[in-house]
Design a protein around this motif. Structure first.
Motif, PDB file in Angstrom:
ATOM      1  N   ASN A   1       0.757   5.436   4.749  1.00 16.70           N
ATOM      2  CA  ASN A   1       1.411   6.918   4.169  1.00 16.70           C
ATOM      3  C   ASN A   1       2.909   6.854   4.228  1.00 16.70           C
ATOM      4  O   ASN A   1       3.150   7.935   4.196  1.00 16.70           O
ATOM      5  N   ASN A   2       3.036   5.853   3.920  1.00 16.10           N
ATOM      6  CA  ASN A   2       4.402   6.136   4.000  1.00 16.10           C
ATOM      7  C   ASN A   2       5.336   5.242   2.724  1.00 16.10           C
ATOM      8  O   ASN A   2       5.687   4.464   2.511  1.00 16.10           O
TER       9      ASN A   2
ATOM     10  N   ASN B   1      -8.869   6.151   0.457  1.00 12.67           N
ATOM     11  CA  ASN B   1      -8.711   4.312   0.975  1.00 12.67           C
ATOM     12  C   ASN B   1      -9.194   2.938   0.281  1.00 12.67           C
ATOM     13  O   ASN B   1      -9.259   2.342   0.873  1.00 12.67           O
TER      14      ASN B   1
ATOM     15  N   LEU C   1      -5.767   7.666  -2.475  1.00 13.96           N
ATOM     16  CA  LEU C   1      -5.469   7.932  -0.436  1.00 13.96           C
ATOM     17  C   LEU C   1      -6.811   8.459   0.275  1.00 13.96           C
ATOM     18  O   LEU C   1      -7.019   8.490   1.415  1.00 13.96           O
TER      19      LEU C   1
ATOM     20  N   ASN D   1      -3.149  12.842  -5.069  1.00 10.23           N
ATOM     21  CA  ASN D   1      -4.142  11.307  -3.837  1.00 10.23           C
ATOM     22  C   ASN D   1      -4.091  10.325  -4.713  1.00 10.23           C
ATOM     23  O   ASN D   1      -4.812   9.701  -4.237  1.00 10.23           O
TER      24      ASN D   1
ATOM     25  N   ASP E   1      -1.521   2.268   3.259  1.00 10.53           N
ATOM     26  CA  ASP E   1      -2.552   3.057   4.315  1.00 10.53           C
ATOM     27  C   ASP E   1      -1.659   3.071   5.260  1.00 10.53           C
ATOM     28  O   ASP E   1      -2.586   3.787   6.420  1.00 10.53           O
TER      29      ASP E   1
ATOM     30  N   LYS F   1       3.103   8.198  -8.658  1.00 12.96           N
ATOM     31  CA  LYS F   1       2.150   9.294  -7.787  1.00 12.96           C
ATOM     32  C   LYS F   1       1.397   9.973  -9.304  1.00 12.96           C
ATOM     33  O   LYS F   1       2.228  10.520 -10.646  1.00 12.96           O
TER      34      LYS F   1
END
Length: 125
Positions: A64-65, A118, A115, A91, A62, A87
């Motif tokens: 985005n780190n 969410n 992403l 997204n 959440d 990854k």
């Protein structure tokens, strides 16, 4: 009275045999219950660590780190958990979870996270 001389030894052996059977049954029940309680305790500890790992990984997603192949490992009182971000598309990330209790029980799962939306889009154990 002369015919009763051999009655005590067989009856004593039968009573001792019955006592040994009862003792064996109670002992077996105790060991079974003890093993069940230990397994149940380990199951709930593992389930709790799994939940903590999922919540922590979702917080990172959440925020985005995220880096590709980012690996996070944490030590807790009853064991350790870790998760790795992979990854798949720009997204979609796959998160691989691994939990291990201090007594050696392990749990491995993975999920995919979108992403843009969410939310989790897949779960695999």
């Amino acid at each position: 009275m002369s015919r009763q001389a051999g009655f005590i030894l067989p009856s004593t052996i039968i009573v001792i045999f019955l006592c040994l059977l009862i003792f064996g049954a109670v002992g077996t029940t105790y060991v079974t219950e003890k093993n069940f309680l230990t397994e149940t305790e380990q199951y709930y500890i593992l389930d709790n660590m799994k939940t903590i790992a999922i919540v922590e990984s979702l917080k990172i997603l959440d925020d985005n780190n995220i880096d590709n192949n980012k690996y996070v490992a944490e030590q807790v009182n009853n064991g350790e958990y870790s998760f790795k971000f992979i990854k798949k598309t720009p997204n979609i990330y796959e998160v691989q979870l691994h939990c291990k209790t201090s007594k050696g029980r392990e749990y491995t799962a993975s999920y995919q996270y979108n992403l843009e939306q969410n939310k989790m889009i897949g779960w695999s154990e």
